[in-house]
Scaffold this motif. Sequence first.
Motif, short mmCIF file in Angstrom:
data_model
loop_
_atom_site.label_atom_id
_atom_site.label_comp_id
_atom_site.label_asym_id
_atom_site.label_seq_id
_atom_site.Cartn_x
_atom_site.Cartn_y
_atom_site.Cartn_z
N ARG A 37 0.83 -1.21 0.00
CA ARG A 37 0.00 0.00 0.00
C ARG A 37 0.86 1.26 0.00
O ARG A 37 0.55 2.23 -0.70
CB ARG A 37 -0.92 -0.01 1.22
N SER A 38 1.96 1.23 0.75
CA SER A 38 2.83 2.40 0.78
C SER A 38 3.53 2.61 -0.56
O SER A 38 3.77 3.75 -0.97
CB SER A 38 3.85 2.27 1.90
N LEU A 39 3.84 1.51 -1.26
CA LEU A 39 4.47 1.65 -2.58
C LEU A 39 3.50 2.26 -3.58
O LEU A 39 3.90 3.04 -4.45
CB LEU A 39 4.95 0.28 -3.08
N TYR A 40 2.24 1.90 -3.46
CA TYR A 40 1.24 2.44 -4.39
C TYR A 40 1.02 3.94 -4.21
O TYR A 40 0.39 4.57 -5.05
CB TYR A 40 -0.08 1.69 -4.24
N ARG A 41 1.54 4.49 -3.13
CA ARG A 41 1.47 5.94 -2.99
C ARG A 41 2.45 6.64 -3.93
O ARG A 41 2.32 7.82 -4.21
CB ARG A 41 1.77 6.35 -1.54
N HIS A 42 3.44 5.86 -4.41
CA HIS A 42 4.48 6.44 -5.27
C HIS A 42 4.32 6.05 -6.73
O HIS A 42 4.71 6.81 -7.62
CB HIS A 42 5.85 6.02 -4.77
#
Length: 216
Positions: A37-42
Amino acid sequence: MSSRADVVRAAVALADAEGLDAVTIGLLARRTGVSARSLYRHVSGRDELVTAMVDAVLAAPRPAPPTGGGWRALVEHEARQEWSLYRRHPWALRALATTRPPLGVGVLAAVDRYFAALDALDHQSALAAYLTVSGYVQGMAMLTAAEADATRDTGVTNPQWWSTHLAKLAGAVDSGRYPWLTTLAQSAATQPTNLDTWFDFGLARVLDGLATYTNK
């Protein structure tokens, strides 16, 4: 990860170590210890990530183009930069050797440099010349990429593989049925070569052909 650049650097390192197929959001999250989920912020997904990876490796410092020598020196310079890219990052070939490459700023700039070097030709001829040169580079790079994959997957280096298989070939070569291969084997034993040497030879011949075409 704190930034998009951090995500891209980690993805490039993963691809360098394990190949492009290993680069997924899930595996990247596990390897870096962060949530998907944190990667999908980028990045919105794998396609955007691969485009960013290609842009990142194409943005690496590169030698200045030659100031003399005309179109041939400039095209040779771009071809050698492309070859160097695939030598450093074999996975980049998988991303770029396609009719539907990632159209990030790095790819657009690289193609534009080729066309700038070929600006003496009309647009269709320049496109054909670009595809000829870059296609040659990518064809030779397929060998380096395949070797990187084979070494990674088997743990056996190219010299180790050949040392094992040359014994199997010795009987066929010594039989006298293949005189040309016998001569080649004897020459290779005293004058070893490598892909970079073969690349240099082929690139020069491709450029010779373009020189003949441009002077017709």
